[in-house]
Design a protein around this motif. Sequence first.
Motif, mmCIF file in Angstrom:
data_model
loop_
_atom_site.group_PDB
_atom_site.id
_atom_site.type_symbol
_atom_site.label_atom_id
_atom_site.label_comp_id
_atom_site.label_asym_id
_atom_site.label_seq_id
_atom_site.Cartn_x
_atom_site.Cartn_y
_atom_site.Cartn_z
ATOM 1 N N SER A 1 0.841 -1.199 0.000
ATOM 2 C CA SER A 1 0.000 0.000 0.000
ATOM 3 C C SER A 1 0.875 1.247 0.000
ATOM 4 O O SER A 1 2.018 1.228 0.473
ATOM 5 C CB SER A 1 -0.900 0.023 1.242
ATOM 6 N N GLU B 1 -10.438 -0.032 1.585
ATOM 7 C CA GLU B 1 -11.027 -1.362 1.431
ATOM 8 C C GLU B 1 -12.088 -1.544 2.513
ATOM 9 O O GLU B 1 -11.784 -1.747 3.681
ATOM 10 C CB GLU B 1 -9.951 -2.442 1.543
ATOM 11 N N ARG C 1 -13.796 -8.380 -2.860
ATOM 12 C CA ARG C 1 -13.418 -7.207 -2.080
ATOM 13 C C ARG C 1 -14.228 -6.012 -2.552
ATOM 14 O O ARG C 1 -14.482 -5.875 -3.751
ATOM 15 C CB ARG C 1 -11.919 -6.916 -2.254
ATOM 16 N N PRO D 1 -2.899 -3.922 -2.253
ATOM 17 C CA PRO D 1 -3.744 -4.188 -3.419
ATOM 18 C C PRO D 1 -3.607 -5.624 -3.908
ATOM 19 O O PRO D 1 -4.558 -6.227 -4.390
ATOM 20 C CB PRO D 1 -3.242 -3.191 -4.463
ATOM 21 N N PRO E 1 -7.398 -6.720 -7.254
ATOM 22 C CA PRO E 1 -8.591 -6.488 -6.422
ATOM 23 C C PRO E 1 -9.906 -6.519 -7.178
ATOM 24 O O PRO E 1 -10.970 -6.557 -6.558
ATOM 25 C CB PRO E 1 -8.341 -5.099 -5.813
ATOM 26 N N ASP F 1 -14.112 -7.371 2.871
ATOM 27 C CA ASP F 1 -13.416 -8.485 2.235
ATOM 28 C C ASP F 1 -14.029 -9.769 2.768
ATOM 29 O O ASP F 1 -13.866 -10.094 3.951
ATOM 30 C CB ASP F 1 -11.917 -8.406 2.568
ATOM 31 N N ILE G 1 -14.053 -1.979 -2.558
ATOM 32 C CA ILE G 1 -13.062 -0.923 -2.350
ATOM 33 C C ILE G 1 -13.585 0.406 -2.879
ATOM 34 O O ILE G 1 -14.071 0.482 -4.008
ATOM 35 C CB ILE G 1 -11.736 -1.272 -3.067
ATOM 36 N N TRP H 1 -12.456 3.949 -4.238
ATOM 37 C CA TRP H 1 -11.226 4.395 -4.880
ATOM 38 C C TRP H 1 -10.985 5.892 -4.759
ATOM 39 O O TRP H 1 -9.876 6.356 -5.050
ATOM 40 C CB TRP H 1 -11.252 3.999 -6.357
ATOM 41 N N TYR I 1 -5.771 -0.433 2.307
ATOM 42 C CA TYR I 1 -6.089 -1.824 2.046
ATOM 43 C C TYR I 1 -5.901 -2.628 3.334
ATOM 44 O O TYR I 1 -5.195 -2.203 4.246
ATOM 45 C CB TYR I 1 -5.169 -2.402 0.983
ATOM 46 N N ARG I 2 -6.452 -3.816 3.338
ATOM 47 C CA ARG I 2 -6.256 -4.692 4.492
ATOM 48 C C ARG I 2 -4.910 -5.400 4.428
ATOM 49 O O ARG I 2 -4.304 -5.689 5.454
ATOM 50 C CB ARG I 2 -7.398 -5.701 4.592
#
Length: 432
Positions: A184, A326, A316, A194, A289, A329, A318, A320, A190-191
């Motif tokens: 990231s 994110e 997922r 990407p 993703p 998930d 997300i 943007w 993100y968790r």
Amino acid sequence: MKRSLLTIAIVGLLGIGVYVFYTELRPVVIFGLRDDFSRATPFQQIPEGIDSLKAESCGKCHQAIYEEWKTSIHAQAFDDPFFQAYWKKDNNIWICLNCHTPLENQQPELIIDIPRDRVEKAVKMPNPNYDSDFQHEGVTCAACHVRDGIIFGPYEDSDAPHPTMYDPIYRSMDLCYRCHQVPSGPFQFYRSGPCGTYPEFEGEHYFNQGYICQTCHMPSVERPVAIGGPERKGRKHLWRGGHDPEQVKRAITVKLTADPSELPSGQEVEFLMEITNSGAGHKLPTGDPDRYFTFDFEIVDQAGNVLKSQSHTMGRWILWQPVIWEVWDNRLKPLQSRNYRFRYRMPQLGGAEGPLTFRAVVTYHIQTDKQNKMLRDKYGLTGNDPYNFQVFKREIPLRGTFPEVIENAYNVNHSELVAAHRPGCYGNNEQG
């Protein structure tokens, strides 16, 4: 008058803030930089004993490996229509080439500096050693095996017409890390990045059993590595993954049941689809993703009319803009299962519906229909490469007893696979 000036001032400050955010703070790409892939692999000279760095030259001796590579997504990493369309969408930003054409020899420009890690502000100069034909080989043999005039590999006792050297990296996950674990960047929440395949794998079932990436994506084989050479343990150079229907099918187990299974007329029946990530060491799906699964139920009459349907999605979600966040998930971890339920009231005997059929479909999506259309309309996506495909489909008549269906039941011989792919060097004729 003062209120108007204040409004103008506030709007102006907001405009400046937005400008600074998008030009100085928020990355223009959906990932962050890391030292190992922020620059191309340095220029490589042709090793003594071979006439070119191109794959065809390697294929003169390593014929079976060369034929496998030609069928792989690595060989198509640059020419792949999806990559070309997405790359155009991203204004052909140079950073993408460091994974899709990793060698400096394959890139038209040299990166001199990356001020403040802003890839769009990189200082560049023309590359005098650029080979445009070589660029079209994507992730070619030399990208992984050639460094400083030496051809590196997984064997200690190679007898070849060119310089060779053993490197344990070929028996570990580290070889794949550079491009298959994307971090990231600033304002990207993100968790696990990407593309977070590595943290999805580490500490999970298959990792703990001694698997590495190559265990599944480069299946073991015993054969001569080069024409005329001795048979030895090695790997197929296929790298099948998320673009290959058979590889995706092998990753999941699907089980269908009905309760009650006797399908009594006039009563509600619950149909259950149990999905298990039985064959992937990482989450399903993984990588890009945009990838996701859909799970669909339908009740269909004899004329083909859909009387009732239900759909579920696994992937997922997300946001943007303005930052990347994110939100959700629900992908499956290794060996994790999930049940999807669908209820339908069976008709009375002799009802007008006539014979009915239960239909269950599992579809894997590389991208949505909307994304595909956007890439075609705006960014020149060509070809007819599939961007979704069914990995499971069953149609079962709703009469008598509903049969239990299990496809691709979990049945893995860990000891056999790990023995064929164990890391480290245990003998001159073995490959980890």
